[in-house]
Design an enzyme around this catalytic site. Structure first.
Site, PDB file in Angstrom:
ATOM      1  N   ARG A   1      42.721  37.486  28.753  1.00  0.00           N
ATOM      2  CA  ARG A   1      43.212  36.267  28.096  1.00  0.00           C
ATOM      3  C   ARG A   1      43.451  36.491  26.601  1.00  0.00           C
ATOM      4  O   ARG A   1      44.224  35.796  25.982  1.00  0.00           O
ATOM      5  CB  ARG A   1      42.155  35.153  28.218  1.00  0.00           C
ATOM      6  CG  ARG A   1      42.016  34.553  29.568  1.00  0.00           C
ATOM      7  CD  ARG A   1      40.738  33.719  29.654  1.00  0.00           C
ATOM      8  NE  ARG A   1      40.646  32.641  28.684  1.00  0.00           N
ATOM      9  CZ  ARG A   1      41.120  31.416  28.878  1.00  0.00           C
ATOM     10  NH1 ARG A   1      41.731  31.124  29.995  1.00  0.00           N
ATOM     11  NH2 ARG A   1      40.977  30.487  27.957  1.00  0.00           N
TER      12      ARG A   1
ATOM     13  N   ARG B   1      46.530  43.092  19.155  1.00  0.00           N
ATOM     14  CA  ARG B   1      47.777  43.214  18.387  1.00  0.00           C
ATOM     15  C   ARG B   1      47.691  44.258  17.308  1.00  0.00           C
ATOM     16  O   ARG B   1      46.659  44.342  16.649  1.00  0.00           O
ATOM     17  CB  ARG B   1      48.046  41.902  17.648  1.00  0.00           C
ATOM     18  CG  ARG B   1      48.763  40.898  18.415  1.00  0.00           C
ATOM     19  CD  ARG B   1      49.173  39.781  17.474  1.00  0.00           C
ATOM     20  NE  ARG B   1      49.179  38.592  18.294  1.00  0.00           N
ATOM     21  CZ  ARG B   1      48.393  37.566  18.112  1.00  0.00           C
ATOM     22  NH1 ARG B   1      47.552  37.541  17.103  1.00  0.00           N
ATOM     23  NH2 ARG B   1      48.453  36.546  18.937  1.00  0.00           N
TER      24      ARG B   1
ATOM     25  N   ARG C   1      29.773  27.936  35.434  1.00  0.00           N
ATOM     26  CA  ARG C   1      29.011  28.183  34.237  1.00  0.00           C
ATOM     27  C   ARG C   1      28.993  26.864  33.487  1.00  0.00           C
ATOM     28  O   ARG C   1      30.043  26.209  33.355  1.00  0.00           O
ATOM     29  CB  ARG C   1      29.721  29.275  33.424  1.00  0.00           C
ATOM     30  CG  ARG C   1      28.870  29.877  32.364  1.00  0.00           C
ATOM     31  CD  ARG C   1      27.725  30.675  32.943  1.00  0.00           C
ATOM     32  NE  ARG C   1      26.885  31.155  31.850  1.00  0.00           N
ATOM     33  CZ  ARG C   1      25.584  31.303  31.921  1.00  0.00           C
ATOM     34  NH1 ARG C   1      24.938  31.025  33.036  1.00  0.00           N
ATOM     35  NH2 ARG C   1      24.905  31.756  30.896  1.00  0.00           N
TER      36      ARG C   1
ATOM     37  N   ARG D   1      28.949  29.995  19.938  1.00  0.00           N
ATOM     38  CA  ARG D   1      29.807  29.690  18.790  1.00  0.00           C
ATOM     39  C   ARG D   1      29.387  28.398  18.111  1.00  0.00           C
ATOM     40  O   ARG D   1      28.683  27.573  18.702  1.00  0.00           O
ATOM     41  CB  ARG D   1      31.278  29.629  19.193  1.00  0.00           C
ATOM     42  CG  ARG D   1      31.581  28.816  20.429  1.00  0.00           C
ATOM     43  CD  ARG D   1      33.029  29.058  20.898  1.00  0.00           C
ATOM     44  NE  ARG D   1      33.227  28.475  22.213  1.00  0.00           N
ATOM     45  CZ  ARG D   1      34.279  28.687  23.000  1.00  0.00           C
ATOM     46  NH1 ARG D   1      35.244  29.478  22.609  1.00  0.00           N
ATOM     47  NH2 ARG D   1      34.373  28.123  24.175  1.00  0.00           N
TER      48      ARG D   1
ATOM     49  N   GLU E   1      27.174  25.802  20.648  1.00  0.00           N
ATOM     50  CA  GLU E   1      27.493  25.831  22.080  1.00  0.00           C
ATOM     51  C   GLU E   1      26.583  26.843  22.789  1.00  0.00           C
ATOM     52  O   GLU E   1      26.659  28.037  22.510  1.00  0.00           O
ATOM     53  CB  GLU E   1      28.970  26.240  22.196  1.00  0.00           C
ATOM     54  CG  GLU E   1      29.572  25.999  23.536  1.00  0.00           C
ATOM     55  CD  GLU E   1      31.084  26.220  23.502  1.00  0.00           C
ATOM     56  OE1 GLU E   1      31.769  25.729  22.583  1.00  0.00           O
ATOM     57  OE2 GLU E   1      31.575  26.922  24.399  1.00  0.00           O
TER      58      GLU E   1
ATOM     59  N   TYR F   1      40.150  28.386  36.367  1.00  0.00           N
ATOM     60  CA  TYR F   1      39.873  28.426  34.929  1.00  0.00           C
ATOM     61  C   TYR F   1      41.169  28.039  34.219  1.00  0.00           C
ATOM     62  O   TYR F   1      41.922  28.881  33.758  1.00  0.00           O
ATOM     63  CB  TYR F   1      39.423  29.838  34.577  1.00  0.00           C
ATOM     64  CG  TYR F   1      38.986  30.143  33.156  1.00  0.00           C
ATOM     65  CD1 TYR F   1      38.885  29.180  32.168  1.00  0.00           C
ATOM     66  CD2 TYR F   1      38.637  31.447  32.815  1.00  0.00           C
ATOM     67  CE1 TYR F   1      38.470  29.513  30.884  1.00  0.00           C
ATOM     68  CE2 TYR F   1      38.222  31.797  31.542  1.00  0.00           C
ATOM     69  CZ  TYR F   1      38.142  30.826  30.585  1.00  0.00           C
ATOM     70  OH  TYR F   1      37.742  31.172  29.319  1.00  0.00           O
TER      71      TYR F   1
ATOM     72  N   ASP G   1      43.595  26.214  31.399  1.00  0.00           N
ATOM     73  CA  ASP G   1      43.736  25.648  30.054  1.00  0.00           C
ATOM     74  C   ASP G   1      44.465  24.309  30.208  1.00  0.00           C
ATOM     75  O   ASP G   1      45.049  24.036  31.252  1.00  0.00           O
ATOM     76  CB  ASP G   1      44.566  26.581  29.169  1.00  0.00           C
ATOM     77  CG  ASP G   1      43.789  27.834  28.772  1.00  0.00           C
ATOM     78  OD1 ASP G   1      42.550  27.777  28.730  1.00  0.00           O
ATOM     79  OD2 ASP G   1      44.430  28.869  28.511  1.00  0.00           O
TER      80      ASP G   1
HETATM   81  N1  UDP Z   1      35.313  37.005  24.218  1.00  0.00           N
HETATM   82  C1  UDP Z   1      34.524  37.949  23.605  1.00  0.00           C
HETATM   83  N2  UDP Z   1      34.221  37.794  22.284  1.00  0.00           N
HETATM   84  C2  UDP Z   1      34.667  36.742  21.557  1.00  0.00           C
HETATM   85  C3  UDP Z   1      35.497  35.789  22.182  1.00  0.00           C
HETATM   86  C4  UDP Z   1      35.791  35.934  23.528  1.00  0.00           C
HETATM   87  O1  UDP Z   1      34.090  38.893  24.230  1.00  0.00           O
HETATM   88  O2  UDP Z   1      34.341  36.664  20.346  1.00  0.00           O
HETATM   89  C5  UDP Z   1      35.599  37.183  25.663  1.00  0.00           C
HETATM   90  C6  UDP Z   1      34.543  36.514  26.549  1.00  0.00           C
HETATM   91  O3  UDP Z   1      34.368  37.305  27.695  1.00  0.00           O
HETATM   92  C7  UDP Z   1      35.187  35.209  26.900  1.00  0.00           C
HETATM   93  C8  UDP Z   1      36.638  35.618  27.046  1.00  0.00           C
HETATM   94  O4  UDP Z   1      36.838  36.585  26.023  1.00  0.00           O
HETATM   95  O5  UDP Z   1      34.646  34.654  28.087  1.00  0.00           O
HETATM   96  C9  UDP Z   1      37.651  34.487  26.924  1.00  0.00           C
HETATM   97  O6  UDP Z   1      37.494  33.872  25.676  1.00  0.00           O
HETATM   98  P1  UDP Z   1      38.162  32.480  25.339  1.00  0.00           P
HETATM   99  O7  UDP Z   1      37.953  32.229  23.883  1.00  0.00           O
HETATM  100  O8  UDP Z   1      39.534  32.479  25.874  1.00  0.00           O
HETATM  101  O9  UDP Z   1      37.244  31.508  26.195  1.00  0.00           O
HETATM  102  P2  UDP Z   1      37.108  29.914  26.199  1.00  0.00           P
HETATM  103  O10 UDP Z   1      37.553  29.412  24.870  1.00  0.00           O
HETATM  104  O11 UDP Z   1      37.926  29.455  27.367  1.00  0.00           O
HETATM  105  O12 UDP Z   1      35.653  29.735  26.422  1.00  0.00           O
END
Ligand code: UDP
Length: 368
Positions: A172, A176, A249, A280, A300, A348, A350
């Protein structure tokens, strides 16, 4: 003749889009929700003049102009661009993985230097065909980045070893070789000006909505009210968990009002070490460039889903996907019931995908 054409179970985005579209086509809808508010997980509460994302950060992004125009027809969106910062034991890194991150981690200044560094680490790890999230992550960004920014965050988030998680989760995130901290590659992105409630209120304008109504406990009476049921809740719950419960989860959000104007200077800061128990901290005002004198932050904490907890993320591993397919078969045989949304489709999703899924179902159902 029943009182309504459609009984829509769940006032989240999927249900609200369906209700809106059906109403536009001259149908009479009743929307119910077991919660005491509309909007499902995009619902916001106003605290100190700040729209607090009660069920976690929601950032709208899409590549689909039709979906972008659709949401903008209800509320104007601002120019917010998600650029999270990762805090690893006090070191700060830009996300997603881009030239800024590579510079911060290795001091490399050009794309060629960054690519060489990654190639060296991938070669050392000896991965040819990534079979799980760990291998996928290492082959995308190398071992250093994996260790500092991915491994522990992922294992906290999912409560499972990165070697036991599907690779698609990490795909996801963009990687870059430009100095671009935009978390998404999508063409359109933003937050509704004035908050997400404007979007759901717009979708549900003029439609009967009853809150604090639980479909599961009042199924028989409620089903009498309408010709067709549109069900957006958990699919296993609809069938009384007869094959067993699907796993999710869950998350716990600790909201806090602080008597300071600007706590962390960014809407999203990820804590990527293993020791910090939360994943976070969200500082909500930054989603809307707020200038209020106070601020609201949310820590969170991921947790395992148990009955009664909110089901946030489906665990799309082989075991659960198989169980879902059993429920899906039953759902396909159910007359006068339409299933849709993240919980009924066990996906999952968005927000833009939820809207896309609802609009698609509407077109098929109404044959237009
Ligand atoms: N992820 C990570 N480190 C980060 C942010 C995301 O390893 O700092 C990984 C983690 O496995 C996470 C996935 O990327 O479940 C998808 O992140 P995203 O931010 O898309 O998740 P959401 O916002 O849907 O919780």
């Amino acid at each position: 003749m029943k009182q309504y054409d459609y009984l829509i179970v769940g006032a989240g985005l999927w249900g609200s889009v369906f209700a809106h579209e059906a109403t536009q086509r001259g149908k009479k809808c009743l929307v119910i929700d077991r919660r005491n508010h509309r909007g499902g997980n995009v619902f916001c509460e106003n605290v100190e003049g700040i729209n607090v994302h009660t069920y976690g950060a929601h950032i709208f992004h899409t590549n689909d102009k039709e979906i972008w125009d659709y949401v903008n027809s209800f509320v104007e969106f601002n120019r917010y661009t998600n650029s999270p910062v990762a805090n690893y034991k006090g070191e700060l890194y830009n996300l997603p993985f881009n030239m800024n991150t590579f510079y911060q981690l290795w001091g490399v200044k050009t794309p060629d230097e960054a690519k060489a560094k990654i190639a060296e680490q991938v070669k050392e790890a000896g991965i040819t065909e990534p079979a799980n999230l760990e291998e996928q992550a290492i082959s995308l960004v190398g071992t250093d980045m994996y260790q500092k920014l991915i491994k522990s965050y992922t294992e906290k988030q999912w409560g499972r070893k990165a070697t036991e998680l599907p690779a698609f989760i990490i795909k996801r995130l963009p990687v870059r070789f430009t100095f671009d901290n935009n978390y998404f590659n999508d063409r359109y992105q933003g937050i509704p000006i004035g908050g997400y409630n404007k979007l759901t209120d717009g979708l549900l304008a003029g439609i009967d909505v009853r809150l604090n109504v639980d479909f599961t406990t009042e199924k028989d009476t409620l089903a009498q009210l309408a010709e067709t049921i549109v069900y957006t809740g958990k699919i296993d719950e609809y069938f009384d968990f007869r094959f067993g419960a699907l796993e999710y989860r869950s998350l716990q959000f600790d909201h806090e009002v602080l008597d300071t104007e600007n706590f962390q200077g960014n809407a999203v800061v990820n804590y990527t070490d293993a020791e910090t128990p939360f994943t976070r901290i969200i500082e909500h005002k930054h989603f809307e460039f707020g200038t209020q004198p106070k601020t609201v932050i949310t820590r969170e904490y991921p947790k395992e889903w148990t009955t009664g907890a909110e089901p946030y993320y489906p665990i799309n591993d082989a075991k659960n996907d198989k169980l879902f397919r059993q429920y899906k078969e039953l759902a396909e045989q159910e007359n006068h019931v339409i299933f849709g949304g993240r919980l009924a489709e066990y996906r999952y999703y968005d927000m833009h995908q939820v809207i896309g899924s609802a609009l698609k179902k509407v077109r098929v159902h109404f044959g237009d």
